[in-house]
Design a protein around this motif. Structure first.
Motif, PDB file in Angstrom:
ATOM      1  N   GLU A 149       0.827  -1.203   0.000  1.00  0.00           N
ATOM      2  CA  GLU A 149       0.000   0.000   0.000  1.00  0.00           C
ATOM      3  C   GLU A 149       0.862   1.254   0.000  1.00  0.00           C
ATOM      4  O   GLU A 149       0.553   2.246  -0.680  1.00  0.00           O
ATOM      5  CB  GLU A 149      -0.933  -0.019   1.216  1.00  0.00           C
ATOM      6  N   LYS A 150       1.968   1.228   0.754  1.00  0.00           N
ATOM      7  CA  LYS A 150       2.885   2.376   0.763  1.00  0.00           C
ATOM      8  C   LYS A 150       3.614   2.503  -0.569  1.00  0.00           C
ATOM      9  O   LYS A 150       3.775   3.607  -1.114  1.00  0.00           O
ATOM     10  CB  LYS A 150       3.912   2.232   1.885  1.00  0.00           C
ATOM     11  N   LEU A 151       4.072   1.380  -1.107  1.00  0.00           N
ATOM     12  CA  LEU A 151       4.837   1.394  -2.356  1.00  0.00           C
ATOM     13  C   LEU A 151       4.006   1.914  -3.522  1.00  0.00           C
ATOM     14  O   LEU A 151       4.437   2.796  -4.264  1.00  0.00           O
ATOM     15  CB  LEU A 151       5.333  -0.016  -2.662  1.00  0.00           C
ATOM     16  N   TRP A 152       2.814   1.359  -3.699  1.00  0.00           N
ATOM     17  CA  TRP A 152       2.027   1.675  -4.892  1.00  0.00           C
ATOM     18  C   TRP A 152       1.202   2.939  -4.735  1.00  0.00           C
ATOM     19  O   TRP A 152       0.852   3.574  -5.737  1.00  0.00           O
ATOM     20  CB  TRP A 152       1.126   0.493  -5.247  1.00  0.00           C
ATOM     21  N   ALA A 153       0.845   3.304  -3.509  1.00  0.00           N
ATOM     22  CA  ALA A 153      -0.021   4.460  -3.268  1.00  0.00           C
ATOM     23  C   ALA A 153      -1.341   4.318  -4.015  1.00  0.00           C
ATOM     24  O   ALA A 153      -1.918   5.308  -4.483  1.00  0.00           O
ATOM     25  CB  ALA A 153       0.690   5.769  -3.656  1.00  0.00           C
ATOM     26  N   PHE A 154      -1.792   3.081  -4.158  1.00  0.00           N
ATOM     27  CA  PHE A 154      -3.056   2.747  -4.799  1.00  0.00           C
ATOM     28  C   PHE A 154      -3.763   1.710  -3.944  1.00  0.00           C
ATOM     29  O   PHE A 154      -3.100   0.899  -3.270  1.00  0.00           O
ATOM     30  CB  PHE A 154      -2.823   2.128  -6.183  1.00  0.00           C
ATOM     31  N   PRO A 155      -5.088   1.671  -3.956  1.00  0.00           N
ATOM     32  CA  PRO A 155      -5.780   0.559  -3.298  1.00  0.00           C
ATOM     33  C   PRO A 155      -5.362  -0.759  -3.945  1.00  0.00           C
ATOM     34  O   PRO A 155      -5.388  -0.891  -5.179  1.00  0.00           O
ATOM     35  CB  PRO A 155      -7.267   0.858  -3.559  1.00  0.00           C
ATOM     36  N   ALA A 327      15.461   8.354   0.743  1.00  0.00           N
ATOM     37  CA  ALA A 327      14.193   7.741   1.140  1.00  0.00           C
ATOM     38  C   ALA A 327      13.195   7.902   0.007  1.00  0.00           C
ATOM     39  O   ALA A 327      13.016   9.006  -0.515  1.00  0.00           O
ATOM     40  CB  ALA A 327      13.657   8.387   2.405  1.00  0.00           C
ATOM     41  N   GLU A 328      12.554   6.798  -0.368  1.00  0.00           N
ATOM     42  CA  GLU A 328      11.523   6.828  -1.410  1.00  0.00           C
ATOM     43  C   GLU A 328      10.148   6.944  -0.750  1.00  0.00           C
ATOM     44  O   GLU A 328       9.789   6.133   0.099  1.00  0.00           O
ATOM     45  CB  GLU A 328      11.574   5.576  -2.273  1.00  0.00           C
ATOM     46  N   VAL A 329       9.403   7.951  -1.190  1.00  0.00           N
ATOM     47  CA  VAL A 329       8.057   8.177  -0.660  1.00  0.00           C
ATOM     48  C   VAL A 329       7.103   8.226  -1.846  1.00  0.00           C
ATOM     49  O   VAL A 329       7.120   9.176  -2.629  1.00  0.00           O
ATOM     50  CB  VAL A 329       7.979   9.489   0.149  1.00  0.00           C
ATOM     51  N   SER A 330       6.272   7.196  -1.989  1.00  0.00           N
ATOM     52  CA  SER A 330       5.336   7.132  -3.113  1.00  0.00           C
ATOM     53  C   SER A 330       4.127   8.025  -2.868  1.00  0.00           C
ATOM     54  O   SER A 330       3.687   8.208  -1.729  1.00  0.00           O
ATOM     55  CB  SER A 330       4.840   5.699  -3.323  1.00  0.00           C
ATOM     56  N   PHE A 331       3.574   8.539  -3.979  1.00  0.00           N
ATOM     57  CA  PHE A 331       2.313   9.265  -3.871  1.00  0.00           C
ATOM     58  C   PHE A 331       1.539   9.127  -5.179  1.00  0.00           C
ATOM     59  O   PHE A 331       2.081   8.725  -6.216  1.00  0.00           O
ATOM     60  CB  PHE A 331       2.535  10.731  -3.509  1.00  0.00           C
ATOM     61  N   SER A 332       0.259   9.440  -5.106  1.00  0.00           N
ATOM     62  CA  SER A 332      -0.621   9.358  -6.275  1.00  0.00           C
ATOM     63  C   SER A 332      -1.869  10.157  -5.956  1.00  0.00           C
ATOM     64  O   SER A 332      -1.986  10.765  -4.880  1.00  0.00           O
ATOM     65  CB  SER A 332      -0.993   7.903  -6.573  1.00  0.00           C
ATOM     66  N   ALA A 333      -2.840  10.119  -6.867  1.00  0.00           N
ATOM     67  CA  ALA A 333      -4.120  10.777  -6.590  1.00  0.00           C
ATOM     68  C   ALA A 333      -4.832  10.126  -5.414  1.00  0.00           C
ATOM     69  O   ALA A 333      -5.647  10.760  -4.742  1.00  0.00           O
ATOM     70  CB  ALA A 333      -4.998  10.730  -7.837  1.00  0.00           C
ATOM     71  N   HIS A 334      -4.522   8.854  -5.138  1.00  0.00           N
ATOM     72  CA  HIS A 334      -5.130   8.149  -4.007  1.00  0.00           C
ATOM     73  C   HIS A 334      -4.429   8.468  -2.696  1.00  0.00           C
ATOM     74  O   HIS A 334      -5.013   8.277  -1.626  1.00  0.00           O
ATOM     75  CB  HIS A 334      -5.077   6.638  -4.238  1.00  0.00           C
ATOM     76  N   LYS A 335      -3.177   8.902  -2.773  1.00  0.00           N
ATOM     77  CA  LYS A 335      -2.389   9.139  -1.560  1.00  0.00           C
ATOM     78  C   LYS A 335      -1.519  10.378  -1.790  1.00  0.00           C
ATOM     79  O   LYS A 335      -0.476  10.310  -2.437  1.00  0.00           O
ATOM     80  CB  LYS A 335      -1.520   7.922  -1.252  1.00  0.00           C
TER      81      LYS A 335
END
Length: 435
Positions: A149-155, A327-335
């Motif tokens: 969930e953290k990696l993909w930042a998608f459900p 540090a890698e921090v994923s984000f998207s429209a969901h997160k």
């Protein structure tokens, strides 16, 4: 004339394998390399995300090593997982020994339940179901679900499971049980040994291509592709004629910039999804903070899902008087993730998990944002990308690369796919098949 859009590994490989053919490479960025570029900060060297070279394609490895002028350094991959206030080796599912006993028990009981259910279970419909069916509820809940969930930042219910066999380590039950009972080192996965340029950053691995193709690269942003007229228009209005086009441009962008496509192509492009990364780069004014190269973390209170300790990627970086951690921090429209204050939050997390001490001083820091990090494979991706690749192929536009083909691949496969596109074009010019 053959036109290649993009000078990342796929575009550079396509150009290299075209040999003496007439071609030009159009690159919108100030330097070539695509996602494999590197940069310096405060005496440390970082990449655009964590990079290390490994491949199952011997011919690709031999080519890349032959062209890498500094030479290539190989070493066992020191990858770790921080979980439940301790460190265990990567992958989590194979190294349960050392975790709290109640966690180990939950993971093993869940593994037994999964093994019992699998023969009668329906095929998993999404990534969440695949993880739970493959590893059981314990390993799923304790690491793999929150980590992904953290990696993909998608459900995870929106991510298709078809790609997992090539990307997620799936040891058998015996290996998981053995790793729970004793401190074994499980290494039966493709990147157990990794390669990196012997000096400098990952970008040096692909600089060797430039000795052959560098004088054919032109800095231009392609604003329109016209298959009907076999031309591309670049920023500023100039047009370039082509008889074949290799595109490593993101597939959805290629659709947006291509003239004459129908609504089916626009609809297919709208199905494509990706996530993004904030890369938090910290430089500490001391060397040798740890021997670890990667650290994975599923804890929701820690901002990153992965640490890249790039100073341990080769002896030259390791010998420098400073130490770089990304540090890698994923984000998207969901997160959504606000980059403001991220360096401070990452530093606090590094101190919390024990990689940085209270007295370790940060001498330089930055946040670099990668708008397109990973293509996200949803249930609609396979049909959408298949339709688009075929439509472009019919128009003598050959797509290649991670976002050019919308595939979760590494740079070795990008090199391979660039070579295949070149071979297709050469076969067509020789009067043969492009299949």
């Amino acid at each position: 004339m053959i036109v290649i859009i993009g000078a990342g590994p796929a575009g550079l490989s396509a150009a290299y394998h075209l040999g003496d053919e007439e071609y030009t490479v159009l690159e919108s960025e100030a330097e070539p390399g695509g996602l494999c570029r590197s940069f310096d900060l405060g005496g440390a060297t970082f990449d655009l995300g964590g990079h290390a070279f490994f491949t199952k394609h011997d011919d690709v490895r031999e080519l890349v090593e032959q062209l890498c002028e500094p030479g290539v350094y190989a070493q066992p991959r020191e990858a770790w997982v921080h979980s439940h206030d301790t460190f265990v080796r990567y992958p989590f599912q194979s190294h349960l020994h050392g975790l709290p006993s109640e966690v180990v028990e939950e993971c093993l009981v869940g593994l037994y339940e999964a093994a019992r259910r699998q023969p009668l279970a329906a095929p998993p419909a999404n990534l969440r179901e695949w993880i739970e069916l493959t590893f059981g509820p314990g390993i799923a809940a304790r690491f793999l679900l929150p980590y992904n969930e953290k990696l993909w930042a998608f459900p995870l219910t929106e991510i298709a499971p078809g790609w997992t066999s090539n990307r997620v380590v799936t040891p058998d039950v015996a290996a998981i049980v053995g790793g729970a009972l004793r401190p074994d080192r499980f290494s039966d996965f493709p990147n157990a040994v990794v390669r990196y340029p012997a000096t400098g950053g990952f970008a040096n691995l692909y600089q060797g291509f430039l000795r052959t193709v560098g004088d054919r690269i032109r800095r231009h942003d392609v604003v329109e592709v016209r298959p009907g007229g076999s031309t591309v228009r670049v920023e500023g209005g100039a047009t370039i004629d082509y008889d074949h086009l290799v595109s490593t441009m993101p597939l959805d962008e290629l659709v947006r910039r291509t003239d004459g496509l129908d609504d089916c192509c626009r609809d297919a492009a709208a199905e494509l999804r990706h996530n993004s990364l904030h890369l938090v780069n910290l430089v500490f004014d001391r060397p040798a903070m740890t021997e670890m190269q990667r650290v994975y973390c599923a804890d929701p209170d820690i901002p990153f899902h992965k640490l890249v300790l790039n100073s341990n990627s080769n002896p030259e970086l390791r010998a420098r008087p400073c130490f770089g951690i990304q540090a890698e921090v994923s984000f998207s429209a969901h997160k959504r993730v606000d980059p403001e204050g991220l360096p401070d939050r990452v530093l606090a997390a590094l101190r919390r998990i024990g990689i940085a001490g209270a007295d370790d001083r940060v001498s330089a820091a930055s946040v670099v944002t990668v708008p397109r990090a990973y293509p996200v494979q949803t249930p609609g991706t396979v049909e959408a990308r298949g339709h688009l690749l075929e439509e472009f192929r019919r128009r003598r536009i050959h797509c290649a690369g991670r976002f050019g083909e919308w595939l979760y691949i590494n740079s070795d496969d990008a090199v391979l796919r660039g070579r295949v596109r070149a071979e297709e074009i050469l076969a067509h010019r020789a009067g043969g098949s492009v299949d």
